[in-house]
Structure formats: C-alpha cells, structure tokens
Design an enzyme around this catalytic site. Structure first.
Site, mmCIF file in Angstrom:
data_model
loop_
_atom_site.group_PDB
_atom_site.id
_atom_site.type_symbol
_atom_site.label_atom_id
_atom_site.label_comp_id
_atom_site.label_asym_id
_atom_site.label_seq_id
_atom_site.Cartn_x
_atom_site.Cartn_y
_atom_site.Cartn_z
ATOM 1 N N GLU A 200 -43.983 1.201 -1.634
ATOM 2 C CA GLU A 200 -43.142 1.887 -2.608
ATOM 3 C C GLU A 200 -43.069 1.121 -3.928
ATOM 4 O OE1 GLU A 200 -40.224 4.396 0.299
ATOM 5 O OE2 GLU A 200 -39.731 2.302 0.074
ATOM 6 N N CYS B 211 -40.235 -2.036 -10.385
ATOM 7 C CA CYS B 211 -40.190 -2.939 -9.238
ATOM 8 C C CYS B 211 -41.458 -2.704 -8.414
ATOM 9 C CB CYS B 211 -38.920 -2.622 -8.441
ATOM 10 S SG CYS B 211 -38.730 -3.639 -6.988
ATOM 11 N N CYS C 124 -43.962 -7.254 5.524
ATOM 12 C CA CYS C 124 -43.759 -8.662 5.171
ATOM 13 C C CYS C 124 -43.621 -9.442 6.462
ATOM 14 C CB CYS C 124 -42.503 -8.826 4.307
ATOM 15 S SG CYS C 124 -42.218 -10.547 3.818
ATOM 16 N N CYS D 220 -36.892 -11.768 7.035
ATOM 17 C CA CYS D 220 -35.493 -12.000 6.648
ATOM 18 C C CYS D 220 -34.648 -10.959 7.377
ATOM 19 C CB CYS D 220 -35.328 -11.893 5.127
ATOM 20 S SG CYS D 220 -36.313 -13.139 4.289
ATOM 21 N N CYS E 220 -33.423 -7.427 5.700
ATOM 22 C CA CYS E 220 -34.343 -6.733 4.799
ATOM 23 C C CYS E 220 -35.166 -5.696 5.574
ATOM 24 C CB CYS E 220 -35.271 -7.760 4.148
ATOM 25 S SG CYS E 220 -36.643 -7.029 3.245
ATOM 26 N N CYS F 110 -32.665 -2.506 -3.658
ATOM 27 C CA CYS F 110 -33.188 -3.765 -3.127
ATOM 28 C C CYS F 110 -33.153 -3.806 -1.616
ATOM 29 C CB CYS F 110 -32.256 -4.888 -3.559
ATOM 30 S SG CYS F 110 -32.789 -5.719 -4.972
HETATM 31 N N1 SAH Z 1 -40.011 -11.091 -0.922
HETATM 32 C C1 SAH Z 1 -39.359 -11.361 -2.119
HETATM 33 C C2 SAH Z 1 -39.147 -10.173 -3.030
HETATM 34 C C3 SAH Z 1 -38.716 -8.867 -2.410
HETATM 35 S S1 SAH Z 1 -37.079 -8.552 -1.967
HETATM 36 C C4 SAH Z 1 -38.074 -12.088 -1.874
HETATM 37 O O1 SAH Z 1 -37.627 -12.127 -0.745
HETATM 38 O O2 SAH Z 1 -37.528 -12.639 -2.825
HETATM 39 C C5 SAH Z 1 -36.084 -8.554 -3.456
HETATM 40 C C6 SAH Z 1 -34.657 -9.064 -3.211
HETATM 41 O O3 SAH Z 1 -33.879 -8.157 -2.395
HETATM 42 C C7 SAH Z 1 -34.657 -10.383 -2.457
HETATM 43 O O4 SAH Z 1 -33.693 -11.251 -3.013
HETATM 44 C C8 SAH Z 1 -34.229 -9.962 -1.074
HETATM 45 O O5 SAH Z 1 -33.721 -11.010 -0.328
HETATM 46 C C9 SAH Z 1 -33.216 -8.889 -1.379
HETATM 47 N N2 SAH Z 1 -32.924 -7.998 -0.247
HETATM 48 C C10 SAH Z 1 -33.678 -7.779 0.848
HETATM 49 N N3 SAH Z 1 -33.073 -6.881 1.639
HETATM 50 C C11 SAH Z 1 -31.912 -6.532 1.048
HETATM 51 C C12 SAH Z 1 -30.877 -5.602 1.369
HETATM 52 N N4 SAH Z 1 -30.933 -4.855 2.455
HETATM 53 N N5 SAH Z 1 -29.836 -5.482 0.516
HETATM 54 C C13 SAH Z 1 -29.810 -6.202 -0.622
HETATM 55 N N6 SAH Z 1 -30.763 -7.070 -0.990
HETATM 56 C C14 SAH Z 1 -31.805 -7.237 -0.159
HETATM 57 FE FE1 SF4 Z 2 -40.077 -10.435 2.991
HETATM 58 FE FE2 SF4 Z 2 -37.855 -8.994 2.744
HETATM 59 FE FE3 SF4 Z 2 -37.724 -11.621 3.191
HETATM 60 FE FE4 SF4 Z 2 -38.548 -10.728 0.810
HETATM 61 S S1 SF4 Z 2 -36.493 -10.431 1.696
HETATM 62 S S2 SF4 Z 2 -39.478 -12.365 2.046
HETATM 63 S S3 SF4 Z 2 -39.642 -8.878 1.445
HETATM 64 S S4 SF4 Z 2 -38.574 -10.100 4.587
#
Ligand code: SAH
Ligand code: SF4
Length: 390
Positions: free
Chosen positions: A102, A115, A122, A126, A129, A354
């Site tokens: 996306e 974005c 990934c 995390c 996410c 996000c």
């Molecule tokens: N992989 C990279 C960039 C993608 S995510 C990273 O982790 O930085 C972009 C941002 O959204 C990151 O700070 C991530 O931790 C945050 N994020 C992920 N899942 C989220 C969620 N469900 N609600 C709010 N922020 C989230």
């Molecule tokens: Fe991967 Fe989501 Fe963690 Fe970013 S926040 S490193 S996209 S798992």
C-alpha cells in the site's frame, strides 16, 4: 506490464538511477553523449511521467524504436484506489505472487506527503504493527519503490501541473513509513531515494525525504554515508525490557547502541534532530513514570518526539491510550524541555493510518501460522489489553 516483471523480460528503466541509465545507453551502442541520453530519460520518466518511449520527441526515432525493443517503463499494477473522508488516498498495488503493498497520500494545507512501502510484509514482528503481524514475503525492487511516487504523481495530476508550469509540487514530502523496514531492503531503498533527490528526476531536498527505521544499527551507519536523509526512529519504549517486547529487534540492537548510532547519523543528516516515534498503547507504555524515564533515555540525542495514537487492527491485543493520558504524557515531555507533537490520525476510515497497512502478504516465513499455534484461543484483544494494564 507491472514493475515486478520476471527475469528475461525487457529491463524496466523506472528503477534505474543516472549511472545505470548511462551504462544502459552505452550497452545499446549509443554514442556519446550517453550521459545526456540518461538525463533525457530521467526527465521523461520522472518529470513528465512518460510510460512509453514514443512520446520522447527529443530522442531520435531509431533510438526510441530500439528502446521499445529492449526496455520498458513499467509502473505499478493498481488493484484498488480508495479516498478517505479527510482526503487521504490509498492505493493497493499488486507486486505479484499473491502479494500487494500500500501507498498512502496525505494532503495537508501547506504540503502533500506520500507514505511509501519498501517490503511486502516485514520480518521484524513489532507486536503492535499490522504489517509485522503478517510476516515477510519479499523486498520491493527499486522500480517498485519509485513506481509508487511515479504513480501517485500521475493520479494526483502532478505531471499535468508540471506541464502547465509554476504549480506547487503536489507531493512535497516523502516518508518511508509504509509497509516494511526500509533499512532491511537497503540497496533498493537507497536507489529509489537517490531518484527522489535527483534534480533530473523528482528533485526533492534531503530534508523532505524521511526514512523511518525500527533501529537496524549497522544499516543506519551505512545510510549516513550512502544517502543521508531526514531520520525517524521507532522508539516506542523508554527502556530495553519493554522495547524488547514491542520492537523485538531491540534484543539485537539495544537502546544505548541505537541512540549512539542516531548521534553519529546527525553528523551527516540534513536536519539537526532525530524524530523519535512513540506509539502510545493503553496501559503499556503511556504512564507518567514512563514519560519521565523517556526524558532521561533520550537526553543524549538532539531530538523531537512524535507521539502516535495507536491505530487498532483486528486481533492486535492493544488499545489506543485515552486522550487525557496522551495529553499528560506529552505534558511531561514538554515540561522537560523536549519538543513533543501528537500525530493527527489520518485516513483511518480506509485503514490508511500508521501501522494499519496490511496489503496482502503471502508470508514466506509462515509466521502467522506459528503465531496462531502459540496464542491460546481465549486470548482476545480485550483480555490481552487488560492483562498488559496490570
Ligand atoms: N518499519 C519502519 C517504518 C514503517 S512503520 C519502522 O518501524 O519505523 C511507521 C511507524 O508506524 C513506525 O513508527 C511504527 O512503529 C508505527 N506503527 C506501527 N504500527 C502502528 C500502529 N498500529 N499504530 C500506530 N503506529 C504504528
Ligand atoms: Fe516492521 Fe511494522 Fe516493526 Fe516497522 S513497525 S519494523 S513495519 S513490524
């Protein structure tokens, strides 16, 4: 033809940088000035949005015919195009073998931010996410990454505006914050970002291209040398114990090492601060004590803190912190002299906020199945959230 063409097909010029285009022209037997040809190609593809060689009227007909035989300009193949009530627009792009990623455009009064995704899925898992929950399928190619900007410009009429001259850029900022960990796909991401910065392509300043990482320290050091753009780092916790749980890559690169890498990065960065992202999870990382601990943790790094309200997705097991809790957390940071902003959630009615980007990922790691096998059925979202609050 989509950007993810199998090997043996004509080469997709969209993902090639200036040097690669120059050698491509040399391989075609094109006489000097090959560098000028490369520049022309960059202009046509990225500044005029050309999708075929026929329109390139300042290139000779025989060369255009030759290009049409050996090469292609293949943008993404778009499966869905959705616009939210607030104007946020999301494209679902087919990247082959059952995967889709996306791209999200966020219009604001004084700027437009795109974005961009860097991977299908990934691997970093995390816990909060949606992309991480899906596991990892594959890295996007440079053509698939820059193709997102090329396509968004086309849809948003930026190329028409360029022809009419004088219009403000529709996409003024890029954030590598879509699906995937950009530093885990280093070469392709750097190649695409160099095109974003190239004056003969998109000509964005380094300050307007931001890479967000969960903290791959060695790759961050490489980025400092290869392509220093503005940096955002996903911190999300004030100490290693909690960060190990939320951002598991922390077990490999703990906070102290990550912060030292951030300080090194600032030597070459186009901005004099790092943006720390901190997603507020109800009862997990949002207490006053944790805000105070965060102040101490980041004190060695010139930084700003971006507080992100958690964006829920099905089965996440987390909840968004209450507004008064967010305000209290922010207040602690502000009183300590930090710059702390709260990110406005955009496009959540189309799951474009996000961490909600899920696309479609054929998980090569079969992580989703393993996770399901581990999680007891009774552990519903509410139960998990309550347990974490204790
Ligand atoms: N992989 C990279 C960039 C993608 S995510 C990273 O982790 O930085 C972009 C941002 O959204 C990151 O700070 C991530 O931790 C945050 N994020 C992920 N899942 C989220 C969620 N469900 N609600 C709010 N922020 C989230
Ligand atoms: Fe991967 Fe989501 Fe963690 Fe970013 S926040 S490193 S996209 S798992």
């Amino acid at each position: 033809m989509p950007a993810n063409m199998p090997a043996g097909s004509p080469i997709n010029l969209l993902g090639l940088g200036r040097a690669e285009l120059t050698s491509f022209c040399a391989n075609l037997g094109e006489n000097p000035p090959r560098r000028f040809r490369a520049k022309q190609l960059l202009h046509w593809m990225h500044q005029a949005g050309a999708a075929d060689f026929g329109v390139m009227t300042d290139i000779s007909k025989p060369l255009r015919d030759r290009l049409a035989l050996d090469a292609t300009i293949a943008g993404p193949s778009v499966m869905r195009d959705t616009t939210a009530a607030d104007g946020t627009r999301k494209w679902l792009l087919d990247v082959g073998t059952g995967n889709a990623v996306e791209t999200v455009f966020i219009p604001e009064t004084s700027r437009g931010t795109l974005c961009v995704s860097s991977q299908a899925g990934c691997a970093l898992e995390c816990s909060f996410c949606a992309t991480g929950r899906q596991g990892f399928s594959r890295n996007l190619t440079a053509a698939e990454i820059i193709g997102q900007l090329w396509w968004a410009n086309k849809c948003l009429g930026a190329y028409d505006a360029a022809n009419n001259k004088g219009e403000a850029r529709v996409i003024s900022n890029i954030v590598m914050m879509g699906m995937g960990e950009p530093l885990a796909n280093f070469d392709h991401v750097v190649a695409a970002m160099r095109l974003m910065l190239d004056d003969d392509a998109y000509g964005l300043s380094r300050r307007r291209v931001t890479l967000s990482t969960s903290g791959l320290v060695p790759a961050l050091d490489r980025l400092r040398e290869a392509c220093p753009v503005a940096l955002a780092v996903s911190l999300h916790a004030p100490n290693d114990t909690l960060r190990n749980e939320l951002v598991p890559i922390n077990k490999k690169y703990p906070i102290r090492e990550l912060l030292a890498a951030c300080v090194r990065y600032l030597d070459k960065a186009p901005r004099d601060f790092v943006m720390f992202e901190y997603t507020l999870l109800d009862g997990v990382n949002d207490s006053v004590a944790q805000a105070c601990e965060l102040v101490e943790t980041v004190k060695s790094v010139p930084c700003k803190i971006n507080l992100i309200p958690f964006n829920p997705f099905e089965g996440s097991g987390y909840a968004r912190s209450k507004p008064d809790v967010v305000a209290r957390f922010q207040e602690v940071l502000l009183r300590a002299g930090l710059v702390a902003t709260t990110r406005k959630t955009r496009g959540d009615d189309i799951a474009a906020a996000c961490g909600q980007l899920a696309g479609q990922v054929a998980d090569k790691t079969r992580r989703a199945e393993r996770r399901l096998a581990r999680i007891p059925v009774v552990e519903t979202a509410a139960v998990t959230s309550a347990a974490r609050a204790i």
